[in-house]
Design a protein around this motif. Structure first.
Motif, short mmCIF file in Angstrom:
data_model
loop_
_atom_site.label_atom_id
_atom_site.label_comp_id
_atom_site.label_asym_id
_atom_site.label_seq_id
_atom_site.Cartn_x
_atom_site.Cartn_y
_atom_site.Cartn_z
N TYR A 34 60.90 32.14 30.80
CA TYR A 34 62.19 32.78 30.99
C TYR A 34 62.91 32.11 32.16
CZ TYR A 34 59.93 36.33 28.13
OH TYR A 34 59.26 36.98 27.13
N ASP A 57 65.29 41.75 27.80
CA ASP A 57 66.35 41.13 27.00
C ASP A 57 66.52 39.65 27.27
OD1 ASP A 57 67.02 43.62 25.81
OD2 ASP A 57 68.22 44.14 27.57
N ALA A 58 65.66 39.07 28.09
CA ALA A 58 65.77 37.64 28.41
C ALA A 58 65.28 36.79 27.25
CB ALA A 58 64.98 37.32 29.67
N THR A 59 65.82 35.58 27.14
CA THR A 59 65.49 34.66 26.06
C THR A 59 64.27 33.82 26.41
OG1 THR A 59 67.84 34.50 25.51
CG2 THR A 59 66.39 32.81 24.59
N GLU A 99 74.01 29.84 29.38
CA GLU A 99 74.44 31.10 28.78
C GLU A 99 75.30 30.85 27.54
OE1 GLU A 99 76.22 33.04 32.13
OE2 GLU A 99 74.34 34.03 32.69
N LYS A 101 69.83 34.06 27.48
CA LYS A 101 70.03 35.12 28.46
C LYS A 101 69.00 34.99 29.58
CE LYS A 101 71.82 38.58 25.19
NZ LYS A 101 71.61 39.94 24.63
N LYS A 144 67.40 39.55 33.91
CA LYS A 144 68.26 40.46 34.66
C LYS A 144 67.65 40.73 36.03
CE LYS A 144 70.21 42.96 30.69
NZ LYS A 144 70.30 44.29 30.02
#
Length: 437
Positions: A276, A324-326, A355, A360, A363
């Motif tokens: 990530y 929710d991170a890619t 982005e 993503k 966070k």
């Protein structure tokens, strides 16, 4: 003149617990001994490992490269050293590192927070090779993740390498009594038994240390900027490591996004990995510790390397969420470049480009700056270890580098600017205004 090292006698090196008075601002719940830790913290006990002819004290401590909670006893905690006493040094063969006590074995310390807020050492566990021999912190040889660092002794002589050498930086204590430790050389993640003997060493693809591997791109870490922090998810299924700085991917000259740091997860059962993107606030910062709140939420350290008594400094804690991170691994974890965007590595792309490609980042939510929080302005240069005490209380530890530093290519005492005091390892307790969960 040849410099000599005088080793302190064990009988003269008693561990001395240090206590600080309690205050209302810092502390865990009233039943916890950590409630007695005052705003100036509680010093970690140490012995004097050695003294030079110039009177420089090398502490047999150096704890604080990372920290973690004991899995069953809330009054106990673990601290880990790095590779041992060392300083930047330029010898006859070029720039490298001086190891004044080259036989030093990196180690885990089990400590107890006493009811009066003082800290006591319970035991030390030295790290060992698979055959039970104590390792050193000397660099790995070619083929085993050599960093290119030249190791010198106190007299400027070139030292050898150590196949099992470790620059330990992150630690996880498991309920079964074993440990996982991450380091800055490979970066490696190494599994040790309760006595410190290596069970398994996991390294990036291309480094022959075992059957299971980390993504190959991680081998492009900067020297001395490897996997600085390691956590375990509460279900004990997944290791989560964080790199200290941006990878030199594809090279030092070609990178442009110096705020991009990679987080890697490792499924202990299957060996599968994910990565990530974490974006630092400043490109000169270091991410230096991580601890789990849930299977996706963590608290991380992001800091500069300055003393607050000398320059403007910051030592941040952030709450992050991977949910929710890619996953930025790409199709092939064996790729040396990793995922590419329009033919460029992620480290060559701006955050906006990343982005725009649909990626993503992690966070992050600001929690606290220890320089602002503590009355003493957190006087240390390094903040590297942390663990959770309760839903709104965090304990942190500094790395004092065995109380040594370098000036003009000479070994000197590491002191806190403006105080004249030696920089010791200290435990601080941070009470947040709201719950972490």
């Amino acid at each position: 003149m040849k410099r000599q090292l005088f080793y302190a006698l064990a009988a003269m090196a008693a561990f001395l617990p240090v206590s600080c008075a309690s205050t209302s601002k810092a502390g865990a719940d009233s039943t916890s001994p950590f409630e007695k830790v005052g705003l100036n913290g509680s010093e970690v006990p140490y012995t004097v490992l050695a003294k030079t002819n110039d009177g420089v004290e090398i502490q047999n401590g150096g704890y604080g490269s990372d920290a973690c909670a004991h899995p069953t006893d809330s009054s106990l905690f673990y601290l880990v050293t790095d590779r041992g006493p060392n300083i930047d040094f330029k010898g006859n063969s070029g720039k490298g590192k001086m190891f004044p006590v080259s036989s030093y074995a990196p180690r885990i310390g089990l400590f107890k927070m006493n009811k009066d807020g003082s800290v006591s050492l319970v035991k030390e566990i030295t790290l060992k090779s698979p055959d039970g021999k104590e390792i050193t912190g000397l660099p790995n040889p070619d083929g085993k993740s050599a960093t290119g660092e030249i190791a010198y002794d106190l007299d400027g002589n070139i030292l050898g390498t150590d196949e099992y050498g470790l620059d330990s930086e992150g630690i996880v204590a498991m309920k079964d009594g074993t440990f996982w430790i991450s380091d800055e050389y490979g970066p490696h993640i190494v599994h040790y038994d309760a006595d410190g003997k290596q069970i398994e060493r996991i390294s990036p693809f291309g480094i022959d240390t075992g059957k299971r591997h980390l993504p190959a791109v991680l081998a492009r870490r900067r020297a001395n900027r490897g996997m600085e922090g390691l956590a375990i998810t509460p279900d004990e299924k997944t290791l989560v490591g964080i790199m200290q700085s941006t990878l030199f991917n594809p090279s030092k000259k070609e990178i442009s996004n110096k705020q991009l740091v990679r987080i890697v997860t490792f499924d202990i059962k299957t060996g599968s990995t994910k990565q990530y993107a974490y974006i630092q606030n400043k490109e000169t910062d270091s991410t230096c510790g991580i601890t789990a709140l849930s299977n996706t939420e963590f608290v991380v350290i992001e800091r500069d390397g300055k003393f607050s008594g000398e320059k403007e400094a910051h030592k941040y804690l952030f709450k992050i969420d991977l949910k929710d991170a890619t996953d930025i691994t790409g199709e092939n974890p064996e790729s040396k470049e990793g995922l590419l965007i329009n033919g460029k590595t992620l480290e060559q792309c701006t955050t906006e480009e990343i982005e725009a490609a649909g990626i993503k980042p992690v966070k992050k939510e600001f929690l606290v700056d220890l320089v602002e929080y503590l009355p003493n302005k957190y006087p240390h240069d390094k903040l590297e270890g942390l663990w959770i005490l309760d839903s709104n209380t965090i304990a942190v530890a500094n790395d004092n580098d065995f109380a040594i530093n370098v000036e003009n290519n000479q070994l000197v005492q590491k002191k806190l600017p403006g105080t004249g005091r030696i920089d010791n390892d200290v435990i601080y307790v941070i009470k947040l205004p709201r719950s972490l969960r």
